[in-house]
Every structure is written in structure tokens, then in C-alpha cells.
Design an enzyme around this catalytic site. Sequence first.
Site, short mmCIF file in Angstrom:
data_model
loop_
_atom_site.label_atom_id
_atom_site.label_comp_id
_atom_site.label_asym_id
_atom_site.label_seq_id
_atom_site.Cartn_x
_atom_site.Cartn_y
_atom_site.Cartn_z
N ASN A 11 11.09 7.26 -7.12
CA ASN A 11 10.93 8.83 -6.44
C ASN A 11 10.07 9.89 -7.63
O ASN A 11 9.60 9.57 -8.10
CB ASN A 11 12.62 8.15 -8.14
CG ASN A 11 13.07 9.62 -8.24
OD1 ASN A 11 12.93 10.93 -8.34
ND2 ASN A 11 14.48 9.52 -9.52
N LYS A 13 10.54 12.91 -7.44
CA LYS A 13 11.49 13.92 -8.50
C LYS A 13 10.37 15.00 -7.97
O LYS A 13 10.32 15.45 -7.00
CB LYS A 13 10.96 13.66 -9.82
CG LYS A 13 10.90 12.26 -10.48
CD LYS A 13 11.38 12.08 -11.90
CE LYS A 13 11.65 10.34 -12.33
NZ LYS A 13 11.65 10.51 -13.35
N HIS A 101 21.34 10.11 -11.09
CA HIS A 101 20.33 9.70 -11.48
C HIS A 101 20.53 10.20 -12.94
O HIS A 101 21.18 11.60 -13.24
CB HIS A 101 19.23 11.04 -11.21
CG HIS A 101 17.58 9.79 -12.10
ND1 HIS A 101 17.17 10.61 -12.97
CD2 HIS A 101 16.68 9.04 -11.86
CE1 HIS A 101 16.13 10.10 -13.05
NE2 HIS A 101 15.85 9.13 -12.38
N GLU A 103 18.96 12.40 -14.41
CA GLU A 103 17.76 13.50 -15.26
C GLU A 103 19.54 14.52 -14.23
O GLU A 103 19.54 15.60 -13.84
CB GLU A 103 17.01 14.27 -14.06
CG GLU A 103 16.04 13.82 -15.17
CD GLU A 103 14.47 12.59 -14.70
OE1 GLU A 103 14.34 12.90 -13.51
OE2 GLU A 103 13.84 12.04 -15.41
N GLU A 171 19.14 2.04 -15.06
CA GLU A 171 18.09 3.17 -15.65
C GLU A 171 18.04 3.63 -16.24
O GLU A 171 19.22 3.93 -17.08
CB GLU A 171 17.77 4.18 -14.58
CG GLU A 171 17.65 3.78 -13.70
CD GLU A 171 16.23 4.89 -13.01
OE1 GLU A 171 15.08 4.66 -12.62
OE2 GLU A 171 17.12 6.25 -12.63
N GLY A 177 10.14 7.52 -18.15
CA GLY A 177 9.40 8.34 -18.49
C GLY A 177 8.64 8.80 -19.49
O GLY A 177 8.09 9.45 -20.08
N SER A 209 9.86 4.00 -16.23
CA SER A 209 8.61 3.31 -16.98
C SER A 209 8.51 1.92 -16.37
O SER A 209 7.51 1.69 -16.60
CB SER A 209 8.53 3.06 -18.58
OG SER A 209 8.67 4.69 -19.22
P1 PGA Z 1 9.77 6.49 -14.88
O1 PGA Z 1 11.33 7.17 -14.05
O2 PGA Z 1 9.49 5.12 -14.04
O3 PGA Z 1 9.06 7.55 -14.97
O4 PGA Z 1 10.75 6.25 -16.18
C1 PGA Z 1 12.31 6.16 -13.42
C2 PGA Z 1 13.28 7.51 -12.96
O5 PGA Z 1 13.29 8.15 -13.30
O6 PGA Z 1 13.96 6.75 -11.79
#
Ligand code: PGA
Length: 247
Positions: A11, A13, A101, A103, A171, A177, A209
Site C-alpha cells: 500500500n 499510500k 483502510h 486512514e 490492521e 506506521g 508495521s
Molecule cells: P505500515 O502501513 O506498514 O506503514 O504500518 C500498513 C497499512 O497502512 O496498510
Amino acid sequence: MAVRTKLVAGNWKMNGLRADGAALARGLAKRAIAAAHAGPRCELLVCPPASLLTTVAGALAGSGIALGGQDCHATAKGAYTGDISPEMLADAGCSHVILGHSERRHGHGEGDAAVREKVLGAWRAGLVAILCVGETQVQRQAGQASDIVAAQLAGSVPNGAAADNLVVAYEPVWAIGTGLTATLDDIATMHAAVRARIPAGARILYGGSVNPQNAADILGLAEVDGALVGGASLDAESFWTIARCCA
Ligand code: PGA
């Protein structure tokens, strides 16, 4: 029990201009083509920003790496400024789309009902929905993690879900993150709980992460069918190293 092929999804982003996206995709395609017979025993997917879909599709051609969107509107077309439809993603070469997601849920106020409509839209366009669920830190500390995830699944998985149109990504919001990951026990427990609530054979990814250091342990769990990788997917070598952890 049928073996579920693992899926490692990147992803990206809101990262990358065309030159960056093309270089990253070429780096992955080069590795995938070179390792065609001895490469990772998993499916690979990258989900770049919408502005890079066409560029990345071109760079990935012939590599076997699939392309996905990061979100979509539920509707096929219309007066929805700034949105992208599932049909547009499919037209750009996508086979998958990430939906719900955190976010989007937390940054854009998307609730389960809206996510559910998007999943239906994705299916209408022939896309596999990668549905994200996960609890916040406060919810986990309050002992509500499994109830929250169960409620998200109940509210956002439509009738008609099947192993070939739905992937769930667990998640934990606090792990995204942050460099924090859920313990292997907590991941296995949550994945087993999710498994009981989705169609047989549907895959469950872990996200939050995931990096080259922790990927082997996480992907080694029998209940984990792959990973949704954010930050570590922005570097071809680190994403590839994660994929190679699929035994
Ligand atoms: P990350 O993000 O690996 O940077 O923690 C994962 C995600 O948001 O899908």
C-alpha cells in the site's frame, strides 16, 4: 483443507511521483521476472496512488505482479468530484482495491455502511475487495478488540462474499506506521476469530508495521495468509525481502 496462497500487498499510500513509481515498479518487476521459477511462493500486489496506476501498470507488464487501488467510490460514474470509481480502477488495470483502510475510516469518517457499499461496487466492477478492519489502542486496552473487529465485519461484509472476491486485512490501528506490531499470539487469535466470520477459503492478511525483520515470524503463522505492507513497500528490496518470507 485447501492451501491458501499467501498474498503480499504493498500500500503505497500518497507517495510517489511518476518517476518514483515507475522506478519502484520496475525494481519489483525485474526481481519477479528473474525469480519466476524460484521466487516467493506468494502472490504480489501493489496499490499505488491513482495518479500512478497507468505508469505502474506499464512497468509491471509481464511480471505477474497485480495492481490495485487504495479506495474507490461505490458508484460507477457521476458527479462525485475527486472520487474514482471501481470501473475506472478496473479500466486502469486493477484487479483489487483496498477498502475501509483506517486512514479512510478515521481520516475521512467512513463507516461500515459506506465501506459495505464500496465492496459491492468493487464486486460489480470485477475487483477483489481487500477489506481492512482493526481496533484502536484505546479499544484494545479496554478489551474490546475482538468485538470491534466483529462489528466491522458484520457491518461491512455484504452477502455474496466468497473466497475469490474478498480478502480481509486485520490492521490494528495503533500498529499502522508506528513501528509497533501486535504480538504473534494476538495476531493468531484475531485471525482465528476473523476466520470464523468470513467465507471458507477467504484470505486474511496482517498489516501494521510489517518489515523485513518481522515478516518471517508473522508470515510463518498458519492463520496469516499474507501481509498488507505500507512503509516497507516503498523500497523494492525491502518489499521483495518480505515477500520472500512466504515459505
Ligand atoms: P505500515 O502501513 O506498514 O506503514 O504500518 C500498513 C497499512 O497502512 O496498510
